[in-house]
Design an enzyme around this catalytic site. Structure first.
Site, PDB file in Angstrom:
ATOM      1  N   GLU A  80       0.831  -1.180   0.118  1.00  0.00           N
ATOM      2  CA  GLU A  80       0.099   0.033   0.124  1.00  0.00           C
ATOM      3  C   GLU A  80       0.952   1.341  -0.163  1.00  0.00           C
ATOM      4  OE1 GLU A  80      -2.249  -3.025   2.600  1.00  0.00           O
ATOM      5  OE2 GLU A  80      -0.283  -2.602   1.948  1.00  0.00           O
ATOM      6  N   CYS A  96      -2.558  -4.068   7.151  1.00  0.00           N
ATOM      7  CA  CYS A  96      -2.173  -4.393   8.434  1.00  0.00           C
ATOM      8  C   CYS A  96      -2.512  -3.380   9.302  1.00  0.00           C
ATOM      9  CB  CYS A  96      -0.733  -4.700   8.411  1.00  0.00           C
ATOM     10  SG  CYS A  96       0.306  -3.318   8.165  1.00  0.00           S
ATOM     11  N   CYS A 125      -0.238  -0.010   7.672  1.00  0.00           N
ATOM     12  CA  CYS A 125      -0.955   0.465   6.441  1.00  0.00           C
ATOM     13  C   CYS A 125      -2.080   1.142   6.490  1.00  0.00           C
ATOM     14  CB  CYS A 125      -1.001  -0.794   5.324  1.00  0.00           C
ATOM     15  SG  CYS A 125       0.922  -1.142   4.981  1.00  0.00           S
ATOM     16  N   SER A 176      24.984 -42.670  -1.883  1.00  0.00           N
ATOM     17  CA  SER A 176      23.686 -42.205  -2.528  1.00  0.00           C
ATOM     18  C   SER A 176      24.037 -41.103  -3.705  1.00  0.00           C
ATOM     19  CB  SER A 176      22.827 -41.621  -1.553  1.00  0.00           C
ATOM     20  OG  SER A 176      23.506 -40.331  -0.937  1.00  0.00           O
ATOM     21  N   LEU A 214      24.774 -27.848   1.831  1.00  0.00           N
ATOM     22  CA  LEU A 214      23.227 -27.477   1.715  1.00  0.00           C
ATOM     23  C   LEU A 214      23.177 -25.903   1.450  1.00  0.00           C
ATOM     24  CD1 LEU A 214      21.987 -28.844   5.211  1.00  0.00           C
ATOM     25  CD2 LEU A 214      21.799 -29.539   2.923  1.00  0.00           C
ATOM     26  N   GLU A 243      15.552 -31.890   4.393  1.00  0.00           N
ATOM     27  CA  GLU A 243      16.482 -32.751   3.336  1.00  0.00           C
ATOM     28  C   GLU A 243      17.324 -33.443   4.313  1.00  0.00           C
ATOM     29  OE1 GLU A 243      18.512 -31.748  -0.306  1.00  0.00           O
ATOM     30  OE2 GLU A 243      18.321 -29.523   0.595  1.00  0.00           O
ATOM     31  N   PRO A 293      16.013 -40.241   5.816  1.00  0.00           N
ATOM     32  CA  PRO A 293      14.798 -41.042   6.199  1.00  0.00           C
ATOM     33  C   PRO A 293      14.377 -40.861   7.491  1.00  0.00           C
ATOM     34  CG  PRO A 293      16.797 -42.640   5.664  1.00  0.00           C
ATOM     35  CD  PRO A 293      16.992 -41.120   5.208  1.00  0.00           C
TER      36      PRO A 293
END
Length: 352
Positions: A57, A82, A91, A174, A210, A273, A276
């Protein structure tokens, strides 16, 4: 929706388009705003560029042509303005001060402190319309709305596996189950996340970096915060210590507490990530909001499953998913899925 506000459908769709230019990451939602005159012409527009920057806004009000003010204009906003002071002011107050005649918004702000802007506007004598294209607005803001309602981040669980569900060979190796195209999408999903959750076991076994990287291996503009789940400390030599965002070691396995603490530091999107063990714990606890599944057309067999025990002893507890998207990436398949609402069982007829 009344005829009066239906005339603002086209401006609202423009506001939706603008909203998508804002970042998915960070504590704030994607919001767009357009200012419309009595003829229905858009005279200014804006969108939120991220936490700490002016809200949509304010951007729209600042974009008014030189010599024009907001008196008599209608503000069309994707989210209820808000009503609180955070890194920026309310806003609702800015719109009142600017002299807008009307505010039309799509989705109600569910925040306990940020909400109620519509009430403040109405009390100031400004006409307020709400619920315009609400279903589309809810879809745009869905993860953020759920974060606000539940008080924890939106959680995406990712894994890559062979068609027989194996995430690694029997010896634990893997790399790489999937091809380059699938791995690049993973990097893009990392960049669209505030944090990556990984277990200590994965750090010790794989020593991942990562980071979110581009095709040429370069660091992407946004890097998610690596968060290590588990009670053990990671080695001083772990690559995560060199991550651009540093690393957050939780020294805990309490997933609810960890997610709660991440919410407090404006982490809204979490990408899991962690292998398992962590993935299974997240799913079993009911914290998985969506799944990013990468399938390679290959077979490995053996014990290294992508998902472990979910605490489901019978078919009555099966976790069914809704497939939202399937995409072929080279030889691999990417599946985006969300939990499917459980279907109530029909009542068992009583005898006699």
């Amino acid at each position: 929706m009344s005829n009066e506000t239906e005339q603002y459908e086209a401006p609202m769709r423009r506001a939706f388009d603008l909203a998508t230019r804002g970042p998915l990451i960070g504590g704030n939602p994607q919001v767009g705003c357009v200012l419309v005159d009595h003829d229905g012409t858009i005279v200014a527009e804006g969108w939120h560029h991220g936490a700490g920057t002016p809200h949509a806004e304010i951007v729209a009000l600042s974009a008014l042509p030189k010599g024009m003010d907001a008196h008599g204009l209608t503000a069309v906003v994707t989210l209820e303005p808000c009503n609180h002071t955070g890194r920026t002011g309310p806003c609702s107050v800015a719109l009142i001060a600017a002299g807008v005649e009307r505010v039309v918004y799509s989705v109600k702000d569910p925040g306990a402190t940020s909400g109620h802007g519509a009430q403040r506007l109405a009390e100031a004598g400004i006409a307020v319309g709400h619920g315009l294209l609400e279903a589309e607005g809810e879809a745009l803001l869905h993860p953020w709305i759920e974060v606000m309602r539940r008080g924890r981040p939106w959680v995406t669980v990712k894994w890559a596996s062979t068609l027989d569900g194996r995430a690694a060979a029997a010896d634990g190796s893997s790399q790489w189950i999937t091809g380059a195209a699938a791995r690049q999408l993973v990097h893009e999903q990392r960049e669209a996340s505030d944090a990556i959750l990984v277990g200590t076991g994965t750090v010790l076994a794989d020593d991942p970096s990562l980071t979110a990287r581009g095709d040429a291996g370069e660091l992407m503009p946004h890097q998610p915060l690596p968060v290590v789940v588990g009670e053990r400390a990671i080695p001083a030599t772990a690559k995560l210590h060199a991550h651009p965002r540093g690393v957050l070691e939780t020294h805990s396995r309490d997933l609810a507490a960890i997610l709660n603490e991440l919410q407090k530091i404006d982490v809204r999107r979490v990408y899991v990530e962690g292998g398992p063990t962590l993935a299974s714990a997240i799913i079993a606890a009911g914290f998985a909001d969506e799944y990013a599944i990468y399938l390679s057309p290959a077979l490995l067999g053996g014990p290294m499953l992508a998902v472990g025990d979910l605490g489901i002893p019978t078919m009555d507890g099966i976790r069914r998913l809704q497939i939202d998207r399937i995409e072929q990436l080279g030889d691999d398949l990417f599946i985006a899925a969300t939990p499917k609402a459980a279907t109530p069982k029909p009542a068992t007829p009583k005898e006699g």
